[in-house]
Structures are given as C-alpha cells and as structure tokens.
Motif scaffolding. Structure first.
Motif, mmCIF file in Angstrom:
data_model
loop_
_atom_site.group_PDB
_atom_site.id
_atom_site.type_symbol
_atom_site.label_atom_id
_atom_site.label_comp_id
_atom_site.label_asym_id
_atom_site.label_seq_id
_atom_site.Cartn_x
_atom_site.Cartn_y
_atom_site.Cartn_z
ATOM 1 N N LEU A 37 -6.673 -11.599 2.641
ATOM 2 C CA LEU A 37 -5.904 -12.665 3.408
ATOM 3 C C LEU A 37 -4.941 -13.506 2.407
ATOM 4 O O LEU A 37 -5.602 -14.312 1.541
ATOM 5 N N VAL A 38 -3.666 -13.158 2.471
ATOM 6 C CA VAL A 38 -2.782 -13.938 1.340
ATOM 7 C C VAL A 38 -1.793 -14.761 1.875
ATOM 8 O O VAL A 38 -1.697 -14.732 3.221
ATOM 9 N N PHE A 39 -1.137 -15.515 1.173
ATOM 10 C CA PHE A 39 -0.074 -16.309 1.605
ATOM 11 C C PHE A 39 0.859 -16.649 0.511
ATOM 12 O O PHE A 39 0.484 -16.293 -0.868
ATOM 13 N N ASN A 40 1.903 -17.379 0.696
ATOM 14 C CA ASN A 40 2.973 -17.691 -0.594
ATOM 15 C C ASN A 40 2.261 -18.434 -1.294
ATOM 16 O O ASN A 40 1.451 -19.479 -1.136
ATOM 17 N N GLN A 41 2.490 -18.244 -2.711
ATOM 18 C CA GLN A 41 2.088 -19.010 -3.938
ATOM 19 C C GLN A 41 0.501 -18.778 -3.886
ATOM 20 O O GLN A 41 -0.143 -19.771 -4.658
ATOM 21 N N PHE A 42 -0.248 -17.504 -3.651
ATOM 22 C CA PHE A 42 -1.479 -17.274 -4.136
ATOM 23 C C PHE A 42 -1.504 -17.116 -5.517
ATOM 24 O O PHE A 42 -0.457 -16.683 -6.304
ATOM 25 N N GLU A 43 -2.503 -17.117 -6.236
ATOM 26 C CA GLU A 43 -2.926 -16.636 -7.618
ATOM 27 C C GLU A 43 -3.005 -15.492 -7.855
ATOM 28 O O GLU A 43 -3.983 -14.883 -7.298
ATOM 29 N N THR A 44 -2.176 -14.576 -8.669
ATOM 30 C CA THR A 44 -2.178 -13.180 -8.639
ATOM 31 C C THR A 44 -3.393 -12.844 -9.122
ATOM 32 O O THR A 44 -4.116 -11.704 -8.760
ATOM 33 N N LEU A 45 -4.187 -13.265 -10.199
ATOM 34 C CA LEU A 45 -5.259 -12.604 -10.796
ATOM 35 C C LEU A 45 -6.731 -13.160 -9.975
ATOM 36 O O LEU A 45 -7.436 -11.982 -9.561
ATOM 37 N N ASP A 46 -6.323 -13.947 -9.128
ATOM 38 C CA ASP A 46 -7.556 -14.263 -7.812
ATOM 39 C C ASP A 46 -7.614 -13.213 -6.985
ATOM 40 O O ASP A 46 -8.673 -12.408 -6.816
ATOM 41 N N LEU A 47 -6.440 -12.576 -6.632
ATOM 42 C CA LEU A 47 -6.321 -11.350 -5.796
ATOM 43 C C LEU A 47 -6.652 -10.082 -6.319
ATOM 44 O O LEU A 47 -7.787 -9.307 -6.380
ATOM 45 N N PHE A 48 -5.856 -9.850 -7.341
ATOM 46 C CA PHE A 48 -5.766 -8.350 -7.799
ATOM 47 C C PHE A 48 -7.070 -7.865 -8.915
ATOM 48 O O PHE A 48 -7.197 -6.880 -9.060
ATOM 49 N N GLY A 49 -7.623 -9.034 -9.413
ATOM 50 C CA GLY A 49 -8.964 -8.890 -10.036
ATOM 51 C C GLY A 49 -9.873 -8.286 -9.458
ATOM 52 O O GLY A 49 -10.684 -7.363 -9.673
ATOM 53 N N VAL A 50 -10.310 -8.950 -8.147
ATOM 54 C CA VAL A 50 -11.060 -8.383 -7.114
ATOM 55 C C VAL A 50 -10.758 -7.119 -6.344
ATOM 56 O O VAL A 50 -11.471 -6.329 -6.261
ATOM 57 N N VAL A 51 -9.253 -6.922 -6.432
ATOM 58 C CA VAL A 51 -8.830 -5.563 -5.596
ATOM 59 C C VAL A 51 -9.222 -4.644 -6.443
ATOM 60 O O VAL A 51 -9.715 -3.366 -5.997
ATOM 61 N N GLU A 52 -9.115 -4.873 -8.024
ATOM 62 C CA GLU A 52 -9.371 -3.981 -8.716
ATOM 63 C C GLU A 52 -10.889 -3.470 -8.748
ATOM 64 O O GLU A 52 -11.240 -2.161 -8.930
ATOM 65 N N ILE A 53 -11.789 -4.303 -8.592
ATOM 66 C CA ILE A 53 -13.199 -3.998 -8.559
ATOM 67 C C ILE A 53 -13.662 -3.314 -7.233
ATOM 68 O O ILE A 53 -14.101 -2.103 -7.275
ATOM 69 N N PHE A 54 -13.256 -3.627 -6.135
ATOM 70 C CA PHE A 54 -13.443 -3.292 -4.755
ATOM 71 C C PHE A 54 -12.647 -1.723 -4.782
ATOM 72 O O PHE A 54 -13.516 -0.831 -4.121
ATOM 73 N N GLY A 55 -11.738 -1.715 -5.531
ATOM 74 C CA GLY A 55 -10.842 -0.438 -5.515
ATOM 75 C C GLY A 55 -11.607 0.683 -6.349
ATOM 76 O O GLY A 55 -11.129 1.784 -6.374
ATOM 77 N N ARG A 56 -12.528 0.375 -7.023
ATOM 78 C CA ARG A 56 -13.239 1.266 -7.893
ATOM 79 C C ARG A 56 -14.425 1.996 -7.029
ATOM 80 O O ARG A 56 -14.995 3.046 -7.612
ATOM 81 N N LEU A 57 -14.442 1.533 -5.633
ATOM 82 C CA LEU A 57 -15.534 2.329 -4.873
ATOM 83 C C LEU A 57 -14.815 2.926 -3.431
ATOM 84 O O LEU A 57 -15.426 2.251 -2.483
ATOM 85 N N PRO A 58 -14.078 3.776 -3.719
ATOM 86 C CA PRO A 58 -13.305 4.151 -2.360
ATOM 87 C C PRO A 58 -14.300 4.743 -1.445
ATOM 88 O O PRO A 58 -13.693 4.908 -0.269
ATOM 89 N N GLN A 59 -15.200 5.373 -1.737
ATOM 90 C CA GLN A 59 -16.310 6.015 -0.978
ATOM 91 C C GLN A 59 -16.840 4.981 -0.208
ATOM 92 O O GLN A 59 -17.581 5.235 1.073
ATOM 93 N N HIS A 60 -17.042 3.486 -0.481
ATOM 94 C CA HIS A 60 -17.602 2.555 0.392
ATOM 95 C C HIS A 60 -16.614 1.659 1.216
ATOM 96 O O HIS A 60 -17.105 1.008 2.007
ATOM 97 N N TYR A 61 -15.502 1.484 0.402
ATOM 98 C CA TYR A 61 -14.329 0.273 0.889
ATOM 99 C C TYR A 61 -13.066 0.821 1.154
ATOM 100 O O TYR A 61 -12.708 1.521 0.178
ATOM 101 N N THR A 62 -12.675 0.573 2.262
ATOM 102 C CA THR A 62 -10.901 0.557 2.419
ATOM 103 C C THR A 62 -10.375 -0.863 2.359
ATOM 104 O O THR A 62 -10.859 -1.707 3.035
#
Length: 197
Positions: A7-32
C-alpha cells in the motif's frame, strides 16, 4: 500461493518499498505481489520514482499487507479517510508489515494499541506522538507482535522481511536470499546499532 499487497502513497521512501519487494520477489512460487494506493494510478516516491498502482477498492484478497514509510506519512496520519481505509485493510489482513514511519500510520488506526512496535529512530518522537497507547521499542531492528511486524528505519525493512521469510519458510531460505542479493542480513531483531545512546 499468498498475495503480498503493498500500500503506497505519494512521498513514500523508495528503499522502504523496493528493498522488501526484492526479497518477496525472490520467492515467486510462494508470493504474488500487487501494488495499491487509495485512488490507484501513478504514485511518486520521495525520490521521484513513479509507479502504477491499482485502487484499493480492487483489493479482494488480503493475505499480507505491507506499508512503507516516508515523508508522506506526516500528512496521511491526519487524513481520516485514508486512515479508515488502512484500518479496514489491517483488519482483513492475515499479517501486516510496516517499514520505517509506516508504523505511525498503522498506529493511528488503533490496531497497535497495547502492542509492541518500533519505527525509524530519527523520527521516533514524532511516531510516538501519533499514538502513545503503543508499546514503542526504541531499540529494535524489528518487532513481532501478534500478526504485526514493524521495522526500524528504511533498510531495516529488508532485515524484517528476511526475518518474516525465516519465520515462514526457515532461516536457510532467508539466508539464501540474502546471499543471492549480496546483502549482509542483521538476523537479530534486538540488535540495533543505530540507536543513539
């Protein structure tokens, strides 16, 4: 397969989001992974990264909700419509993860009342002022309380996300992801070298 709804909004912190996206994105067999905002459309980070989001009204399956922080949180804590929407999402979610000052937004809903939580140490006094009924932990890389995971500032979200993966899939899986992305994981939630003595 679980859904991870950011859940994002204007002026969110980029690394807050995309660091976590990178980690969950490494398990496509478990997470969409899906990306939402209140109205949908283009949302812009503090660093001027533009991303396309779906309107929150389209969120129909809420396994894991993730809320980043950033300067935009300072305005949103006073936005009653946004906070009411967030509260509904938190109530429906099986697990809620926050990064940095995203904890202030969830705290404002009242969902963290009586729970332990943490947030960005540089912004901790402000975060506490948003809801003093939360048991705020000044020294913690991340905190787990019931279905809530809250992390300290910015890069701490990656440590928390790996901690979450370890809780769900085992520490070896988390360590493998950290190795693959060449990230030195602080695997202890209680060790926080960024606390000022």
């Amino acid at each position: 397969m679980k859904t991870v709804n950011f859940l994002v909004f204007n002026q969110f912190e980029t690394l807050d989001l995309f660091g976590v996206v990178e980690i969950f994105g490494r398990l496509p067999q478990h997470y969409t992974l899906y990306y939402y905002s209140l109205e949908g459309g283009i949302v812009t980070s503090r660093q001027q990264v533009e991303m396309v989001t779906k309107p929150i009204s389209e969120l129909d399956k809420n396994d894991i909700l993730i809320v980043p922080g950033g300067l935009g949180t300072r305005t949103l804590v006073a936005d009653e419509t946004w906070i009411a929407m967030l509260k509904t999402c938190c109530q429906q979610a099986k697990q809620v993860l926050t990064i940095c000052t995203g904890a202030a937004l969830v705290a404002k809903t009242g969902m963290l009342n009586g729970q332990s939580a943490t947030s960005n140490k540089r912004a901790m006094d402000w975060v506490i002022s948003t809801n003093e009924q939360v048991n705020w932990q000044r020294k913690a890389r991340w905190v787990v309380a019931d279905k809530f995971y809250t992390s300290s500032g910015v890069s701490a979200g990656m440590d928390m996300a790996l901690g979450f993966i370890a809780d769900q899939h085992g520490k070896e899986v988390a360590e493998k992801i950290a190795y693959e992305i060449e990230y030195v994981w602080n695997s202890s939630p209680d060790e926080d070298c960024f606390v000022e003595n």
